[in-house]
Design a protein around this motif. Structure first.
Motif, PDB file in Angstrom:
ATOM      1  N   LYS A  13      21.028  19.606  82.064  1.00 55.78           N
ATOM      2  CA  LYS A  13      20.709  20.767  80.820  1.00 55.78           C
ATOM      3  C   LYS A  13      21.963  20.955  79.897  1.00 55.78           C
ATOM      4  O   LYS A  13      22.236  20.987  78.661  1.00 55.78           O
ATOM      5  N   GLU A  14      23.033  21.660  81.075  1.00 53.46           N
ATOM      6  CA  GLU A  14      24.215  21.857  80.485  1.00 53.46           C
ATOM      7  C   GLU A  14      24.912  20.674  79.144  1.00 53.46           C
ATOM      8  O   GLU A  14      25.358  21.557  78.404  1.00 53.46           O
ATOM      9  N   GLU A  15      24.619  19.630  79.383  1.00 53.76           N
ATOM     10  CA  GLU A  15      25.377  18.079  78.680  1.00 53.76           C
ATOM     11  C   GLU A  15      24.335  18.319  77.860  1.00 53.76           C
ATOM     12  O   GLU A  15      25.265  17.694  76.529  1.00 53.76           O
ATOM     13  N   GLU A  17      27.296  19.714  69.883  1.00 52.59           N
ATOM     14  CA  GLU A  17      28.676  19.341  68.915  1.00 52.59           C
ATOM     15  C   GLU A  17      27.943  18.313  67.553  1.00 52.59           C
ATOM     16  O   GLU A  17      28.681  17.700  66.871  1.00 52.59           O
ATOM     17  N   PHE A  18      26.520  17.691  68.298  1.00 51.37           N
ATOM     18  CA  PHE A  18      25.628  17.566  67.098  1.00 51.37           C
ATOM     19  C   PHE A  18      25.743  18.343  65.884  1.00 51.37           C
ATOM     20  O   PHE A  18      25.952  17.686  64.542  1.00 51.37           O
ATOM     21  N   ALA A  19      25.424  19.669  66.032  1.00 51.70           N
ATOM     22  CA  ALA A  19      24.935  20.854  65.396  1.00 51.70           C
ATOM     23  C   ALA A  19      26.539  20.994  64.776  1.00 51.70           C
ATOM     24  O   ALA A  19      26.277  21.342  63.267  1.00 51.70           O
ATOM     25  N   ARG A  38      25.259  14.253  60.571  1.00 53.17           N
ATOM     26  CA  ARG A  38      24.325  14.338  61.114  1.00 53.17           C
ATOM     27  C   ARG A  38      22.727  12.792  60.992  1.00 53.17           C
ATOM     28  O   ARG A  38      22.526  12.647  61.315  1.00 53.17           O
ATOM     29  N   ARG A  39      22.876  13.065  59.540  1.00 48.82           N
ATOM     30  CA  ARG A  39      21.891  12.346  58.919  1.00 48.82           C
ATOM     31  C   ARG A  39      22.061  10.684  59.253  1.00 48.82           C
ATOM     32  O   ARG A  39      20.957  10.052  59.242  1.00 48.82           O
ATOM     33  N   GLU A  40      23.048  10.449  58.950  1.00 49.83           N
ATOM     34  CA  GLU A  40      23.573   9.215  59.513  1.00 49.83           C
ATOM     35  C   GLU A  40      23.122   8.813  61.043  1.00 49.83           C
ATOM     36  O   GLU A  40      22.206   7.920  60.716  1.00 49.83           O
ATOM     37  N   ILE A  41      23.293   9.611  61.422  1.00 53.17           N
ATOM     38  CA  ILE A  41      22.861   9.371  62.911  1.00 53.17           C
ATOM     39  C   ILE A  41      22.050   9.472  62.790  1.00 53.17           C
ATOM     40  O   ILE A  41      21.025   7.976  63.921  1.00 53.17           O
ATOM     41  N   VAL A  42      21.366  10.025  62.868  1.00 48.94           N
ATOM     42  CA  VAL A  42      19.760  10.296  62.896  1.00 48.94           C
ATOM     43  C   VAL A  42      19.135   8.723  62.320  1.00 48.94           C
ATOM     44  O   VAL A  42      18.408   8.353  63.287  1.00 48.94           O
ATOM     45  N   ARG A  43      19.287   8.433  61.288  1.00 44.47           N
ATOM     46  CA  ARG A  43      18.651   7.030  60.529  1.00 44.47           C
ATOM     47  C   ARG A  43      18.959   6.403  61.126  1.00 44.47           C
ATOM     48  O   ARG A  43      18.256   5.249  61.814  1.00 44.47           O
ATOM     49  N   GLN A  44      20.364   5.755  62.195  1.00 40.25           N
ATOM     50  CA  GLN A  44      20.379   4.794  62.835  1.00 40.25           C
ATOM     51  C   GLN A  44      20.073   4.820  63.500  1.00 40.25           C
ATOM     52  O   GLN A  44      19.752   3.873  64.339  1.00 40.25           O
ATOM     53  N   VAL A  45      19.585   5.896  65.036  1.00 35.95           N
ATOM     54  CA  VAL A  45      18.737   6.074  65.782  1.00 35.95           C
ATOM     55  C   VAL A  45      17.267   5.188  65.413  1.00 35.95           C
ATOM     56  O   VAL A  45      16.697   4.803  66.111  1.00 35.95           O
ATOM     57  N   ARG A 103      32.769   4.533  66.196  1.00 38.65           N
ATOM     58  CA  ARG A 103      32.597   5.053  68.155  1.00 38.65           C
ATOM     59  C   ARG A 103      32.305   6.352  68.523  1.00 38.65           C
ATOM     60  O   ARG A 103      31.489   6.620  69.470  1.00 38.65           O
ATOM     61  N   ARG A 104      32.806   6.978  68.196  1.00 40.84           N
ATOM     62  CA  ARG A 104      33.077   8.498  68.444  1.00 40.84           C
ATOM     63  C   ARG A 104      31.176   9.479  68.463  1.00 40.84           C
ATOM     64  O   ARG A 104      31.278  10.646  69.137  1.00 40.84           O
ATOM     65  N   HIS A 105      30.599   8.898  68.011  1.00 45.72           N
ATOM     66  CA  HIS A 105      29.396   9.094  67.310  1.00 45.72           C
ATOM     67  C   HIS A 105      27.676   8.650  68.831  1.00 45.72           C
ATOM     68  O   HIS A 105      27.218   9.162  68.191  1.00 45.72           O
ATOM     69  N   ALA A 106      28.748   7.611  69.034  1.00 46.78           N
ATOM     70  CA  ALA A 106      27.880   7.119  70.633  1.00 46.78           C
ATOM     71  C   ALA A 106      27.095   8.024  71.093  1.00 46.78           C
ATOM     72  O   ALA A 106      25.452   8.120  71.252  1.00 46.78           O
ATOM     73  N   PRO A 107      27.994   8.978  71.766  1.00 49.06           N
ATOM     74  CA  PRO A 107      27.519   9.628  72.874  1.00 49.06           C
ATOM     75  C   PRO A 107      26.393  10.719  72.211  1.00 49.06           C
ATOM     76  O   PRO A 107      24.924  10.964  72.900  1.00 49.06           O
ATOM     77  N   LEU A 108      26.395  11.322  70.919  1.00 48.35           N
ATOM     78  CA  LEU A 108      25.719  12.026  70.287  1.00 48.35           C
ATOM     79  C   LEU A 108      24.257  11.128  69.335  1.00 48.35           C
ATOM     80  O   LEU A 108      23.541  11.847  69.624  1.00 48.35           O
ATOM     81  N   ALA A 109      24.822   9.935  69.690  1.00 50.05           N
ATOM     82  CA  ALA A 109      23.461   8.554  69.200  1.00 50.05           C
ATOM     83  C   ALA A 109      22.252   9.145  70.370  1.00 50.05           C
ATOM     84  O   ALA A 109      21.040   8.916  70.684  1.00 50.05           O
TER      85      ALA A 109
END
Length: 146
Positions: free
Chosen positions: A3-5, A12-14, A21-28, A37-43
């Protein structure tokens, strides 16, 4: 992921700008890897959150059927609406969970820096004869000091 992670990833996403944020959600949502590359853990975190939501979203159909049974006098209509709602939401759940899982796999490869299939070791192109060491190869023009 604990839960903490998850909470740290959410913060971090917010903190990202809205366009990122929109681009990450669109790709997901498309089931594709992110371009940064640094957005991969957020995705991955966004996709896992979507899986958690859609895993239980199909239950809204039966809940609506029960509510309609309590309100209306026609049980057949309520049950048919509940069945239809369950099937539709179940289909949506299946579709979006598959897309999110595909995105998790693609972004996990990026996050772990494993892009593409592993390559085999290349064979040596030049083997020195009789064990003699090779001479030093020049690397370019040397500047003359004046």
């Amino acid at each position: 992921m604990t839960k903490e992670e998850r909470k740290a990833r959410h913060h971090e996403f917010a903190a990202l700008p809205a366009t990122e944020r929109r681009e990450i959600v669109r790709q997901v949502n498309r089931g594709e890897p992110v371009t940064v590359r640094r957005h991969a853990p957020l995705a991955i975190a966004v996709a896992e959150r979507q899986v958690r939501f859609w895993k239980y979203a199909w239950l809204l159909g039966p809940v609506l059927a029960v509510v309609q049974l309590l309100i209306s006098d026609e049980p057949i209509v309520a049950l048919s609406n509940g069945l239809l709602g369950t099937l539709v939401l179940g289909g949506f759940s299946y579709f979006w969970i598959r897309r999110a899982q595909r995105s998790v796999r693609a972004n996990a490869a990026i996050a772990q820096r494993r892009i593409g299939p592993p390559t085999a070791a290349k064979p040596a192109t030049h083997v020195p004869s009789e064990g003699k060491p090779r001479g030093r190869a020049p690397r370019g023009k040397k500047r003359r000091s004046r």
